[in-house]
Scaffold this active site. Structure first.
Site, PDB file in Angstrom:
ATOM      1  N   ARG A 229       0.809  -1.223   0.000  1.00 22.52           N
ATOM      2  CA  ARG A 229       0.000   0.000   0.000  1.00 22.52           C
ATOM      3  C   ARG A 229       0.848   1.281   0.000  1.00 22.52           C
ATOM      4  O   ARG A 229       0.329   2.371  -0.162  1.00 22.52           O
ATOM      5  CB  ARG A 229      -0.950  -0.008   1.209  1.00 22.52           C
TER       6      ARG A 229
ATOM      7  N   TYR B 208      33.847  33.592   1.275  1.00 24.66           N
ATOM      8  CA  TYR B 208      34.080  32.160   1.395  1.00 24.66           C
ATOM      9  C   TYR B 208      35.387  31.930   2.153  1.00 24.66           C
ATOM     10  O   TYR B 208      36.450  32.402   1.730  1.00 24.66           O
ATOM     11  CB  TYR B 208      34.169  31.495   0.016  1.00 24.66           C
TER      12      TYR B 208
ATOM     13  N   ASN C 147       0.824   1.891   7.199  1.00 22.10           N
ATOM     14  CA  ASN C 147       0.685   1.016   6.038  1.00 22.10           C
ATOM     15  C   ASN C 147       0.717   1.764   4.711  1.00 22.10           C
ATOM     16  O   ASN C 147       0.968   1.172   3.670  1.00 22.10           O
ATOM     17  CB  ASN C 147      -0.621   0.225   6.131  1.00 22.10           C
TER      18      ASN C 147
ATOM     19  N   ALA D 251      41.904  46.606  -0.411  1.00 24.83           N
ATOM     20  CA  ALA D 251      40.732  46.075  -1.091  1.00 24.83           C
ATOM     21  C   ALA D 251      41.076  45.664  -2.514  1.00 24.83           C
ATOM     22  O   ALA D 251      41.882  46.309  -3.177  1.00 24.83           O
ATOM     23  CB  ALA D 251      39.624  47.117  -1.097  1.00 24.83           C
TER      24      ALA D 251
HETATM   25  C1  UD1 Z   1      -1.870  -7.528  12.131  1.00 28.93           C
HETATM   26  C2  UD1 Z   1      -2.654  -8.432  13.083  1.00 28.93           C
HETATM   27  C3  UD1 Z   1      -3.930  -7.726  13.513  1.00 28.93           C
HETATM   28  C4  UD1 Z   1      -3.586  -6.406  14.135  1.00 28.93           C
HETATM   29  C5  UD1 Z   1      -2.727  -5.549  13.208  1.00 28.93           C
HETATM   30  C6  UD1 Z   1      -2.225  -4.345  13.960  1.00 28.93           C
HETATM   31  C7  UD1 Z   1      -2.222 -10.767  12.427  1.00 28.93           C
HETATM   32  C8  UD1 Z   1      -2.735 -11.946  11.709  1.00 28.93           C
HETATM   33  N1  UD1 Z   1      -2.997  -9.691  12.412  1.00 28.93           N
HETATM   34  O1  UD1 Z   1      -2.668  -7.336  10.946  1.00 28.93           O
HETATM   35  O2  UD1 Z   1      -4.652  -8.532  14.453  1.00 28.93           O
HETATM   36  O3  UD1 Z   1      -4.787  -5.716  14.472  1.00 28.93           O
HETATM   37  O4  UD1 Z   1      -1.570  -6.295  12.762  1.00 28.93           O
HETATM   38  O5  UD1 Z   1      -1.460  -3.480  13.154  1.00 28.93           O
HETATM   39  O6  UD1 Z   1      -1.158 -10.812  13.015  1.00 28.93           O
HETATM   40  N2  UD1 Z   1       4.854  -9.716   8.510  1.00 28.93           N
HETATM   41  C9  UD1 Z   1       5.931 -10.541   8.344  1.00 28.93           C
HETATM   42  N3  UD1 Z   1       5.746 -11.731   7.692  1.00 28.93           N
HETATM   43  C10 UD1 Z   1       4.536 -12.138   7.242  1.00 28.93           C
HETATM   44  C11 UD1 Z   1       3.430 -11.264   7.414  1.00 28.93           C
HETATM   45  C12 UD1 Z   1       3.617 -10.073   8.059  1.00 28.93           C
HETATM   46  O7  UD1 Z   1       7.044 -10.230   8.757  1.00 28.93           O
HETATM   47  O8  UD1 Z   1       4.463 -13.229   6.677  1.00 28.93           O
HETATM   48  C13 UD1 Z   1       5.066  -8.444   9.217  1.00 28.93           C
HETATM   49  C14 UD1 Z   1       4.758  -7.221   8.362  1.00 28.93           C
HETATM   50  O9  UD1 Z   1       5.917  -6.762   7.719  1.00 28.93           O
HETATM   51  C15 UD1 Z   1       4.273  -6.207   9.408  1.00 28.93           C
HETATM   52  C16 UD1 Z   1       3.660  -7.065  10.488  1.00 28.93           C
HETATM   53  O10 UD1 Z   1       4.172  -8.370  10.297  1.00 28.93           O
HETATM   54  O11 UD1 Z   1       5.360  -5.490   9.966  1.00 28.93           O
HETATM   55  C17 UD1 Z   1       2.134  -7.079  10.426  1.00 28.93           C
HETATM   56  O12 UD1 Z   1       1.719  -7.609   9.185  1.00 28.93           O
HETATM   57  P1  UD1 Z   1       0.496  -6.979   8.403  1.00 28.93           P
HETATM   58  O13 UD1 Z   1       0.297  -7.759   7.160  1.00 28.93           O
HETATM   59  O14 UD1 Z   1       0.644  -5.511   8.303  1.00 28.93           O
HETATM   60  O15 UD1 Z   1      -0.701  -7.371   9.413  1.00 28.93           O
HETATM   61  P2  UD1 Z   1      -2.082  -6.652   9.568  1.00 28.93           P
HETATM   62  O16 UD1 Z   1      -3.013  -7.095   8.509  1.00 28.93           O
HETATM   63  O17 UD1 Z   1      -1.880  -5.210   9.766  1.00 28.93           O
HETATM   64 CA    CA Z   2      -0.016  -3.581   9.473  1.00 26.18          CA
END
Ligand code: UD1
Ligand code: CA
Length: 475
Positions: free
Chosen positions: A15, A364, A225, A421
């Site tokens: 996003r 300068y 995000n 000067a």
């Molecule tokens: C997640 C939570 C949700 C919470 C929200 C808060 C889960 C399933 N959901 O959703 O309950 O309300 O955060 O912001 O946990 N990431 C990885 N590897 C992966 C997937 C994600 O490292 O395979 C990392 C992403 O880079 C990010 C974080 O985990 O930093 C959260 O992932 P994201 O996909 O943003 O989760 P949300 O849908 O926001």
């Molecule tokens: Ca997130």
């Protein structure tokens, strides 16, 4: 109980619509992930594991801290899967604190509270009550008000979607317990992912206590995000840091128009006008005043020094009671002793100016060592570069450099010397004497101004002087 930290940072951040991995998007001049790492450092954890995937090498290069443990999650199969990649590196008896690389405003005090229940074997969730719960996992409670599970928005029914108590994503638990619970997580949901959040329902079924720790503010747990949320986080952090400056005693003309992108220390009664940007390590002595539209990076200013409007100061050390600007530039290695004046359109690079010396206009000074009480006239330049090498200029105490002097380095101006000067100085000048290096003025008797030429006469003269191909001037 020893604490191991896991930071999830493998996501792509679609996003953001950016080539930069999400966790490297800059907030107050530093990557999002940097803010998270700095916040957990205050807890002195046994280890910090960063789960990375998208833009892996760039992410690692942007955070060269030698003590970070980088864990690769080659495929992003969900937050539960991401945590699982780090667990083999964590002993069972540690507490595990899980943070998100895209939740950058979290503060150490909140993390400390979140880590406490793990020591007594519980699972703790950081929760928040938000006006608009869209996008968050919802906290589902049983009829007794105890946490039952977390439901992700995409898997939630209409009643669940109406819940405004949300999961911030941050969580803490004993490592052994978390390992066992994660083994039970399945990818049977709308996104076909392994949800970390499913450990909550599994813990409840197992009789493990689940504590909800409410975040002190929704700002702290805000997820970044997209670029709109990035701008919101920037504004929130600006406000937080402006408040810290005011709490330390600084007066801000407008707290909404100051950017602190580094570590700033202020003495008493410092005044900062509108649109000041402070980067790196900035130290401002008592009663320092900074005018509007100034950028300071890695700068130390002594007490009572004033920087007027529109100045750029980088890697400079300035003594007490100096006057700088308006429109002055101090470049790396500028070192000003007490009561120095550096005025408009003056650039100082890698140069030292002794106490009480002045360069007030259009000058300068590069690679120069200037003594005390020197006056550098308007338009004076140290010619420090021969096209290949940089050379030094040394100016003795109480020298007076007339306006428009060219000091061709390497060159030394003796103490108390006066430079006429317009001189181009190519040889050392003795102390106390006047040095002149300019054409002698002549007056031409009987000289007359040119008369208006006819166009034929003009063409003939141009052809004579420049050849027949030369174009005559337009008018
Ligand atoms: C997640 C939570 C949700 C919470 C929200 C808060 C889960 C399933 N959901 O959703 O309950 O309300 O955060 O912001 O946990 N990431 C990885 N590897 C992966 C997937 C994600 O490292 O395979 C990392 C992403 O880079 C990010 C974080 O985990 O930093 C959260 O992932 P994201 O996909 O943003 O989760 P949300 O849908 O926001
Ligand atoms: Ca997130």
């Amino acid at each position: 109980m020893q604490l191991s930290v896991v930071i999830l940072a493998a996501g792509q951040g679609r996003r953001m619509n950016s080539d930069l991995p999400k966790v490297l998007q800059p907030l107050a001049g530093a990557p999002l992930l940097r803010h998270v790492v700095d916040a957990v450092r205050a807890l002195a954890p046994a280890a910090i594991h960063v789960v990375h995937g998208h833009g892996g090498e760039r992410v690692r290069a942007a955070l060269p801290d030698p003590d970070l443990d980088w864990v690769l999650q080659a495929e992003q199969l969900g937050t539960g899967h991401a945590v699982r990649q780090a667990l083999p590196h964590i002993p069972d008896e540690h507490g595990v604190l899980i943070l998100y690389g895209d939740v950058p405003l979290i503060e150490a005090a909140t993390l400390r509270r979140l880590a406490v229940p793990a020591a007594r074997g519980s699972l703790a969730l950081l929760t928040a009550d938000v006006a608009d719960p869209r996008g968050y996992g919802r906290i589902v409670r049983d009829p007794h008000g105890r946490i039952a599970k977390i439901v992700e928005e995409r898997d939630a029914d209409a009643d669940q979607r109406a819940i405004r108590e949300v999961n911030t994503g941050l969580l803490a638990a004993p490592a052994g317990t978390l390992r066992r619970l994660l083994d039970g997580v399945r990818a049977d949901n709308a996104q076909r992912e392994y949800y970390l959040t499913d450990v909550v329902g599994l813990a409840v079924a197992d009789g493990i206590v689940v504590d909800a720790i409410e975040a002190p503010s929704t700002v702290e747990v805000m997820g970044v995000n997209d670029k709109c949320q990035l701008a919101e986080a920037e504004a929130a952090l600006r406000q937080r840091r402006a408040r810290a400056l005011m709490e330390a005693g600084a007066t801000l003309a407008d707290p909404a128009r100051i950017d602190v992108r580094g570590e700033v220390r202020v003495g008493r009664d410092v005044f900062l006008d509108a649109n000041v940007v402070l980067e790196g390590r900035v130290t401002l002595g008592d009663r320092v005043r900074i005018g509007p539209n100034c950028c300071l990076r890695d700068v130390t200013l002594g007490a009572d020094t004033q920087v007027h409007a529109n100045c750029v100061l980088e890697e400079a050390i300035v003594g007490e009671d100096c006057r700088i600007g308006p429109f002055a530039r101090l470049r790396p290695g500028a070192r000003l002793h007490a009561r120095v004046h550096v005025g408009n359109f003056v650039e100082v690079k890698n140069s030292e100016l002794g106490e009480g010396s002045k360069a007030n206009h259009l000058t300068y000074l590069g690679d120069a060592t200037v003594g005390r009480d020197v006056n550098v006239g308007a338009g004076t330049i140290t010619c420090n570069y021969d096209g290949q090498n940089k050379w030094p200029t040394v100016i003795g105490d109480a020298a007076f450099i007339g306006s428009g002097a060219m000091l061709v380095a390497p060159v030394r101006i003796g103490a108390g010397a006066t430079i006429g000067a317009g001189s181009t100085i190519t040889a050392n000048t003795p102390a106390g004497q006047l040095a002149l290096a300019r054409a002698k003025q002549v007056s031409v008797e009987g000289w007359e101004r040119p008369a208006k030429a006819t166009s034929d006469a003009k063409a003939a003269r141009i052809a004579d002087s420049l050849g027949t191909n030369a174009e005559p001037p337009k008018k």
